[in-house]
Design a protein around this motif. Structure first.
Motif, PDB file in Angstrom:
ATOM      1  N   TYR A  45       0.790  -1.222   0.000  1.00 46.43           N
ATOM      2  CA  TYR A  45       0.000   0.000   0.000  1.00 46.43           C
ATOM      3  C   TYR A  45       0.827   1.280   0.000  1.00 46.43           C
ATOM      4  CZ  TYR A  45      -3.477  -3.386   1.599  1.00 46.43           C
ATOM      5  OH  TYR A  45      -4.281  -4.479   1.726  1.00 46.43           O
ATOM      6  N   GLY A  46       2.141   1.174  -0.023  1.00 46.64           N
ATOM      7  CA  GLY A  46       2.978   2.371   0.020  1.00 46.64           C
ATOM      8  C   GLY A  46       2.702   3.297  -1.154  1.00 46.64           C
ATOM      9  N   GLY A  47       2.529   4.575  -0.886  1.00 47.14           N
ATOM     10  CA  GLY A  47       2.266   5.551  -1.939  1.00 47.14           C
ATOM     11  C   GLY A  47       0.812   5.665  -2.347  1.00 47.14           C
ATOM     12  N   MET A  48      -0.062   4.904  -1.733  1.00 50.67           N
ATOM     13  CA  MET A  48      -1.492   4.971  -2.072  1.00 50.67           C
ATOM     14  C   MET A  48      -2.216   5.879  -1.086  1.00 50.67           C
ATOM     15  SD  MET A  48      -2.726   1.134  -2.850  1.00 50.67           S
ATOM     16  CE  MET A  48      -2.025   0.122  -4.109  1.00 50.67           C
ATOM     17  N   ASP A  49      -3.372   6.362  -1.535  1.00 54.13           N
ATOM     18  CA  ASP A  49      -4.260   7.030  -0.591  1.00 54.13           C
ATOM     19  C   ASP A  49      -5.416   6.074  -0.281  1.00 54.13           C
ATOM     20  OD1 ASP A  49      -5.631   7.130  -2.951  1.00 54.13           O
ATOM     21  OD2 ASP A  49      -6.041   9.272  -2.913  1.00 54.13           O
ATOM     22  N   LEU A  50      -6.315   6.471   0.559  1.00 58.80           N
ATOM     23  CA  LEU A  50      -7.378   5.573   1.036  1.00 58.80           C
ATOM     24  C   LEU A  50      -8.291   5.118  -0.097  1.00 58.80           C
ATOM     25  CD1 LEU A  50      -8.400   4.208   3.554  1.00 58.80           C
ATOM     26  CD2 LEU A  50      -9.855   6.166   3.987  1.00 58.80           C
ATOM     27  N   SER A  51      -8.608   5.997  -1.042  1.00 55.56           N
ATOM     28  CA  SER A  51      -9.508   5.604  -2.142  1.00 55.56           C
ATOM     29  C   SER A  51      -8.838   4.571  -3.046  1.00 55.56           C
ATOM     30  CB  SER A  51      -9.931   6.828  -2.946  1.00 55.56           C
ATOM     31  OG  SER A  51      -8.810   7.413  -3.581  1.00 55.56           O
ATOM     32  N   MET A  52      -7.542   4.729  -3.290  1.00 51.99           N
ATOM     33  CA  MET A  52      -6.823   3.748  -4.111  1.00 51.99           C
ATOM     34  C   MET A  52      -6.747   2.396  -3.403  1.00 51.99           C
ATOM     35  SD  MET A  52      -3.759   6.160  -5.584  1.00 51.99           S
ATOM     36  CE  MET A  52      -2.839   4.820  -6.271  1.00 51.99           C
ATOM     37  N   MET A  53      -6.568   2.433  -2.098  1.00 51.20           N
ATOM     38  CA  MET A  53      -6.500   1.207  -1.316  1.00 51.20           C
ATOM     39  C   MET A  53      -7.840   0.477  -1.341  1.00 51.20           C
ATOM     40  SD  MET A  53      -5.314   1.066   2.600  1.00 51.20           S
ATOM     41  CE  MET A  53      -5.115  -0.413   3.505  1.00 51.20           C
ATOM     42  N   THR A  54      -8.926   1.214  -1.214  1.00 51.13           N
ATOM     43  CA  THR A  54     -10.254   0.625  -1.272  1.00 51.13           C
ATOM     44  C   THR A  54     -10.515   0.010  -2.643  1.00 51.13           C
ATOM     45  OG1 THR A  54     -11.018   2.290   0.298  1.00 51.13           O
ATOM     46  CG2 THR A  54     -12.708   1.092  -0.924  1.00 51.13           C
ATOM     47  N   ARG A  55     -10.120   0.715  -3.684  1.00 49.81           N
ATOM     48  CA  ARG A  55     -10.300   0.207  -5.048  1.00 49.81           C
ATOM     49  C   ARG A  55      -9.491  -1.067  -5.270  1.00 49.81           C
ATOM     50  NH1 ARG A  55     -13.370  -0.916  -9.092  1.00 49.81           N
ATOM     51  NH2 ARG A  55     -12.361  -0.739 -11.093  1.00 49.81           N
ATOM     52  N   LEU A  56      -8.264  -1.107  -4.743  1.00 52.71           N
ATOM     53  CA  LEU A  56      -7.430  -2.300  -4.867  1.00 52.71           C
ATOM     54  C   LEU A  56      -8.099  -3.496  -4.213  1.00 52.71           C
ATOM     55  CD1 LEU A  56      -4.683  -3.635  -5.618  1.00 52.71           C
ATOM     56  CD2 LEU A  56      -3.897  -2.946  -3.352  1.00 52.71           C
ATOM     57  N   LYS A  57      -8.657  -3.310  -3.031  1.00 53.79           N
ATOM     58  CA  LYS A  57      -9.331  -4.403  -2.331  1.00 53.79           C
ATOM     59  C   LYS A  57     -10.569  -4.868  -3.097  1.00 53.79           C
ATOM     60  CE  LYS A  57      -7.512  -3.813   2.203  1.00 53.79           C
ATOM     61  NZ  LYS A  57      -7.659  -4.357   3.517  1.00 53.79           N
ATOM     62  N   GLU A  58     -11.298  -3.922  -3.698  1.00 59.38           N
ATOM     63  CA  GLU A  58     -12.463  -4.298  -4.505  1.00 59.38           C
ATOM     64  C   GLU A  58     -12.035  -5.126  -5.706  1.00 59.38           C
ATOM     65  OE1 GLU A  58     -14.249  -0.602  -5.593  1.00 59.38           O
ATOM     66  OE2 GLU A  58     -15.144  -0.274  -3.626  1.00 59.38           O
ATOM     67  N   LEU A  59     -10.964  -4.712  -6.365  1.00 57.91           N
ATOM     68  CA  LEU A  59     -10.482  -5.454  -7.533  1.00 57.91           C
ATOM     69  C   LEU A  59      -9.979  -6.845  -7.147  1.00 57.91           C
ATOM     70  CD1 LEU A  59      -8.620  -2.630  -9.481  1.00 57.91           C
ATOM     71  CD2 LEU A  59     -10.751  -3.765 -10.122  1.00 57.91           C
ATOM     72  N   GLU A  60      -9.319  -6.959  -6.007  1.00 60.30           N
ATOM     73  CA  GLU A  60      -8.858  -8.269  -5.551  1.00 60.30           C
ATOM     74  C   GLU A  60     -10.039  -9.187  -5.265  1.00 60.30           C
ATOM     75  OE1 GLU A  60      -6.405  -7.200  -2.223  1.00 60.30           O
ATOM     76  OE2 GLU A  60      -4.587  -7.116  -3.448  1.00 60.30           O
ATOM     77  N   ALA A  61     -11.094  -8.658  -4.662  1.00 60.99           N
ATOM     78  CA  ALA A  61     -12.283  -9.459  -4.369  1.00 60.99           C
ATOM     79  C   ALA A  61     -12.974  -9.889  -5.668  1.00 60.99           C
ATOM     80  CB  ALA A  61     -13.251  -8.672  -3.489  1.00 60.99           C
ATOM     81  N   GLU A  62     -13.057  -8.976  -6.626  1.00 56.23           N
ATOM     82  CA  GLU A  62     -13.672  -9.320  -7.910  1.00 56.23           C
ATOM     83  C   GLU A  62     -12.848 -10.373  -8.640  1.00 56.23           C
ATOM     84  OE1 GLU A  62     -15.205  -7.236 -12.059  1.00 56.23           O
ATOM     85  OE2 GLU A  62     -14.104  -6.044 -10.597  1.00 56.23           O
ATOM     86  N   ASN A  63     -11.542 -10.236  -8.590  1.00 57.73           N
ATOM     87  CA  ASN A  63     -10.667 -11.203  -9.243  1.00 57.73           C
ATOM     88  C   ASN A  63     -10.835 -12.591  -8.632  1.00 57.73           C
ATOM     89  OD1 ASN A  63      -8.706 -12.032 -11.064  1.00 57.73           O
ATOM     90  ND2 ASN A  63      -7.038 -11.621  -9.637  1.00 57.73           N
ATOM     91  N   ALA A  64     -10.933 -12.669  -7.319  1.00 56.94           N
ATOM     92  CA  ALA A  64     -11.130 -13.953  -6.657  1.00 56.94           C
ATOM     93  C   ALA A  64     -12.467 -14.564  -7.064  1.00 56.94           C
ATOM     94  CB  ALA A  64     -11.070 -13.772  -5.145  1.00 56.94           C
ATOM     95  N   ARG A  65     -13.510 -13.724  -7.158  1.00 58.39           N
ATOM     96  CA  ARG A  65     -14.831 -14.203  -7.568  1.00 58.39           C
ATOM     97  C   ARG A  65     -14.791 -14.745  -8.999  1.00 58.39           C
ATOM     98  NH1 ARG A  65     -18.877 -12.110 -10.424  1.00 58.39           N
ATOM     99  NH2 ARG A  65     -17.857 -10.095 -10.603  1.00 58.39           N
ATOM    100  N   LEU A  66     -14.106 -14.030  -9.891  1.00 56.93           N
ATOM    101  CA  LEU A  66     -14.009 -14.467 -11.283  1.00 56.93           C
ATOM    102  C   LEU A  66     -13.205 -15.764 -11.415  1.00 56.93           C
ATOM    103  CD1 LEU A  66     -13.472 -11.045 -13.057  1.00 56.93           C
ATOM    104  CD2 LEU A  66     -15.505 -12.484 -13.140  1.00 56.93           C
ATOM    105  N   LYS A  67     -12.171 -15.916 -10.608  1.00 56.20           N
ATOM    106  CA  LYS A  67     -11.389 -17.153 -10.634  1.00 56.20           C
ATOM    107  C   LYS A  67     -12.239 -18.339 -10.197  1.00 56.20           C
ATOM    108  CE  LYS A  67      -6.715 -15.392 -10.018  1.00 56.20           C
ATOM    109  NZ  LYS A  67      -5.541 -15.361  -9.118  1.00 56.20           N
TER     110      LYS A  67
END
Length: 88
Positions: A45-67
């Protein structure tokens, strides 16, 4: 999956404190975490702000669902192919 006792905003505040110059061992002791956890967060998470961190977690969850969806569909396809081969 085990949920973290640290919220996104708390993780970001810990990383900001480290950037401000607070020694890492003091931060780890204060928040009850290991230095390995801190450095894992820093690399992720270095260099990210809170909105970017939230978006990253959403994308990781979506990726897991798609897998999972892909694995299920692949399993169905394999079962159908086996059934067709046995029938003929």
């Amino acid at each position: 999956m085990k949920t973290s006792k640290y919220s996104d905003s708390l993780i970001m505040s810990i990383l900001k404190q480290a950037e401000a110059g607070t020694p890492i061992p003091n931060l780890c002791r204060e928040h009850g975490m290991s230095s390995a956890t801190f450095y894992k967060w820093k690399s992720k998470y270095g260099g990210m702000d809170l909105s970017m961190m939230t978006r990253l977690k959403e994308l990781e969850a979506e990726n897991a669902r798609l897998k999972r969806m892909y694995a299920d569909e692949r399993l169905k396809s394999d079962i159908l192919q086996d059934a067709l081969l046995k029938k003929f």
